[in-house]
Design a protein around this motif. Structure first.
Motif, short mmCIF file in Angstrom:
data_model
loop_
_atom_site.label_atom_id
_atom_site.label_comp_id
_atom_site.label_asym_id
_atom_site.label_seq_id
_atom_site.Cartn_x
_atom_site.Cartn_y
_atom_site.Cartn_z
N ASP A 315 35.95 18.94 88.71
CA ASP A 315 36.84 19.89 89.48
C ASP A 315 38.24 19.48 89.41
N GLY A 316 39.19 20.07 89.43
CA GLY A 316 40.64 19.80 89.35
C GLY A 316 41.62 20.77 89.01
N VAL A 317 42.79 20.36 89.15
CA VAL A 317 44.02 21.41 88.63
C VAL A 317 44.76 20.81 87.28
N VAL A 318 44.89 21.79 86.63
CA VAL A 318 45.47 21.57 85.34
C VAL A 318 47.10 21.32 85.43
N THR A 319 47.49 20.07 85.13
CA THR A 319 48.82 19.65 85.23
C THR A 319 49.73 19.92 84.19
N PHE A 320 48.93 19.97 82.87
CA PHE A 320 49.71 20.09 81.51
C PHE A 320 48.89 20.66 80.65
N ALA A 321 49.23 21.62 79.98
CA ALA A 321 48.77 22.45 78.77
C ALA A 321 49.76 22.74 77.88
N GLY A 322 49.68 21.92 76.57
CA GLY A 322 50.74 22.40 75.67
C GLY A 322 50.64 21.22 74.60
N ARG A 329 47.84 19.47 70.74
CA ARG A 329 47.64 20.17 72.06
C ARG A 329 46.93 19.70 72.91
N LEU A 330 47.26 19.46 74.17
CA LEU A 330 46.83 18.52 75.24
C LEU A 330 46.55 19.29 76.51
N VAL A 331 45.66 19.01 77.17
CA VAL A 331 45.22 19.41 78.54
C VAL A 331 45.04 18.19 79.60
N LYS A 332 45.78 18.14 80.61
CA LYS A 332 45.93 17.21 81.64
C LYS A 332 45.25 17.90 82.86
N ILE A 333 44.23 17.12 83.39
CA ILE A 333 43.61 17.83 84.58
C ILE A 333 43.51 16.53 85.67
N GLN A 334 44.29 17.02 86.97
CA GLN A 334 44.33 16.04 88.21
C GLN A 334 43.26 16.24 88.72
N HIS A 335 42.21 15.09 89.20
CA HIS A 335 41.14 15.30 90.12
C HIS A 335 41.36 14.70 91.45
N GLU A 336 40.58 14.59 92.33
CA GLU A 336 40.68 13.73 93.51
C GLU A 336 40.51 12.29 93.33
N PHE A 337 40.93 11.51 94.03
CA PHE A 337 40.78 10.09 94.16
C PHE A 337 41.68 9.46 93.18
N GLY A 338 42.67 10.09 92.74
CA GLY A 338 43.83 9.35 92.00
C GLY A 338 43.39 9.52 90.45
N GLN A 355 46.30 26.03 86.87
CA GLN A 355 44.77 26.75 87.15
C GLN A 355 43.90 25.69 87.67
N ARG A 356 43.18 26.11 88.57
CA ARG A 356 41.93 25.08 89.19
C ARG A 356 40.95 25.61 88.17
N VAL A 357 40.22 24.29 87.86
CA VAL A 357 38.89 24.35 86.92
C VAL A 357 37.80 23.63 87.55
N SER A 358 36.85 24.08 87.30
CA SER A 358 35.44 23.44 87.90
C SER A 358 34.77 22.69 86.65
N ARG A 359 33.75 21.68 87.24
CA ARG A 359 33.30 20.87 86.14
C ARG A 359 32.47 21.86 85.22
N GLY A 360 32.32 21.56 84.03
CA GLY A 360 31.75 22.19 83.06
C GLY A 360 32.37 23.76 82.54
N GLU A 361 33.46 24.06 83.00
CA GLU A 361 34.47 24.94 82.76
C GLU A 361 35.11 24.70 81.39
N ARG A 362 34.99 25.69 80.52
CA ARG A 362 35.71 25.61 79.07
C ARG A 362 37.20 25.44 79.32
N ILE A 363 37.75 24.54 78.62
CA ILE A 363 39.38 24.27 78.87
C ILE A 363 39.85 24.46 77.43
N GLY A 364 39.20 24.50 76.32
CA GLY A 364 39.66 24.44 75.12
C GLY A 364 38.69 24.19 73.86
N ASP A 365 39.12 24.22 72.55
CA ASP A 365 38.53 24.00 71.58
C ASP A 365 38.96 22.76 70.72
#
Length: 401
Positions: A315-322, A329-338, A355-365
């Motif tokens: 689980d986390g929040v997308v901090t970069f998508a581009g 093409r890169l996706v960064k996700i910030q999770h808890e605990f740094g 965007q908030r994402v959950s564990r196991g959620e599809r984020i790209g190809d």
């Protein structure tokens, strides 16, 4: 013309052969992907079934422990009442023994006085005294003796009855003490089974987080601060000790509740730390974490066909998508605990910043964008901004989940 036909036939054969081979490859990839997904679903079902079974066993054992503790407390109350009655009976018996001795002494003295009175009456009769006076004195002495004899008999009966009651109380107290010992043994067995179940459940989780380079106590303290609600089934137990030392069974029960709370916090932490794998379909490892060509390769590479689904590992929040230079093409996700995860070289992004994402959620190809020599996913895990080996987290999660 024959040469043209030969070329045409050769071309046709090549096209057909290539079509067959490509179809076979796609079919094999599809079968492999399906098998992998099916296996992943089976593993998830087994894990969920194991968690449900453990939860049901935990609840059943906790109910048994609570019921046993209630029976134990009730038996203690009965013992206390019986002991109080036994003490009162013993005091009364001692009082009756004392009264009986007084009555016996008085009776003996009265009987001696009666004998003396008889002697005096005989002397008076011999001296010619009034017969009516002699008869009155004799009847008074006899009445006193009868009264004392009656009191002595009544006191003796009360003493015997109290002795019987005391004996019954002693026997009943012995029976209750035996029941208490058996109940204590049963409580001990229930607590032992619960303690073993908690140890088997908690130790692998401790090892998992330590293997990931995280301090379990610090991690759980951080989770607890975010989930600081009180009450419910994990409220500490408090049994009456009647002003004595702390009840050992209550301490053991609270230790078990503490382990249950620890497991619950671990469950929350596991959902928010990247212990999953980003690729569920068939793939192959092409490059691991470490030095490569004189520089640090900060992640792990998973090779597969273009378009292979990529999933968030926690689980986390997308901090970069581009687009990001060599990452493509890169996706960064910030999770808890740094903790931050990165997913590079994608062919298509399916999430956006914030965007908030959950564990196991599809984020790209999966793709081949950026500085890449073929279709693959470059996956990174960073803690406090520093890259760590992603396989530490992936293997730790596979050992438990």
């Amino acid at each position: 013309m024959p040469e043209t036909q030969l070329v045409a036939w050769t071309g046709s054969i090549v096209v057909v052969a290539w079509t067959i081979i490509a179809t076979a490859i796609l079919l094999m990839d599809s079968i492999g992907s399906g098998n992998f997904r099916a296996q992943a679903q089976r593993d998830q079902m087994v894990y969920e079934h194991r968690l449900n079974a453990l939860s049901a066993e935990r609840d059943a054992r906790a109910d048994e422990a609570m019921a046993a503790q209630e029976r134990f407390s009730s038996a203690l109350d009965q013992i206390s009442i019986m002991q109080s009655e036994l003490l009162n009976t013993e005091d009364k018996r001692r009082e009756l023994e004392t009264g009986l001795e007084v009555v016996q002494t008085t009776l003996r003295n009265t009987m001696r006085q009666r004998e003396d009175a008889r002697d005096q009456l005989a002397e008076l009769a011999a001296d010619g005294a009034d017969p009516a006076a002699v008869t009155a004195i004799s009847e008074e002495a006899n009445g006193t003796v009868e009264l004392l004899a009656s009191a002595l008999a009544q006191t003796s009966e009360e003493r015997d009855l109290i002795a019987e009651d005391a004996q019954f109380a002693i026997e009943r107290a012995s029976e209750i003490e035996l029941e208490l010992r058996l109940l204590h043994d049963k409580n001990d067995e229930i607590f032992r089974q619960l303690e073993e179940a908690m140890m088997v459940s908690v130790e692998p989780l401790d090892d998992m987080f330590r293997a990931a380079g995280m301090n379990p106590d610090t991690l759980l303290a951080q989770v607890r601060r975010g989930y600081s609600g009180q009450g419910g089934p994990l409220t500490p137990l408090s049994f009456s000790t009647r002003g004595g030392a702390p009840d050992p069974d209550a301490s053991r029960a609270n230790d078990i509740l503490g382990s249950l709370d620890r497991i619950n916090l671990y469950r929350i932490a596991a959902e928010r730390a990247p212990f999953d794998i980003p690729i569920k379909d068939s793939f192959r490892f092409t490059s691991g974490f470490g030095q490569r060509w004189g520089r640090l390769h900060a992640g792990t590479d998973f090779a597969g066909p273009v378009g292979t689904p990529i999933y968030a590992t926690a689980d986390g929040v997308v901090t970069f998508a581009g687009w990001s230079s060599g990452y493509g093409r890169l996706v960064k996700i910030q999770h808890e605990f740094g903790i931050e995860t990165r997913y590079a070289h994608q062919s298509r992004l399916r999430v956006s910043v914030g965007q908030r994402v959950s564990r196991g959620e599809r984020i790209g190809d999966m793709g081949n964008s950026g500085r890449s020599t073929g279709s693959h996913l470059h996956y990174e895990v960073r803690v406090g901004g520093q890259p760590v080996n992603p396989m530490i987290y992936i293997r730790a999660g596979q050992d438990v989940f």
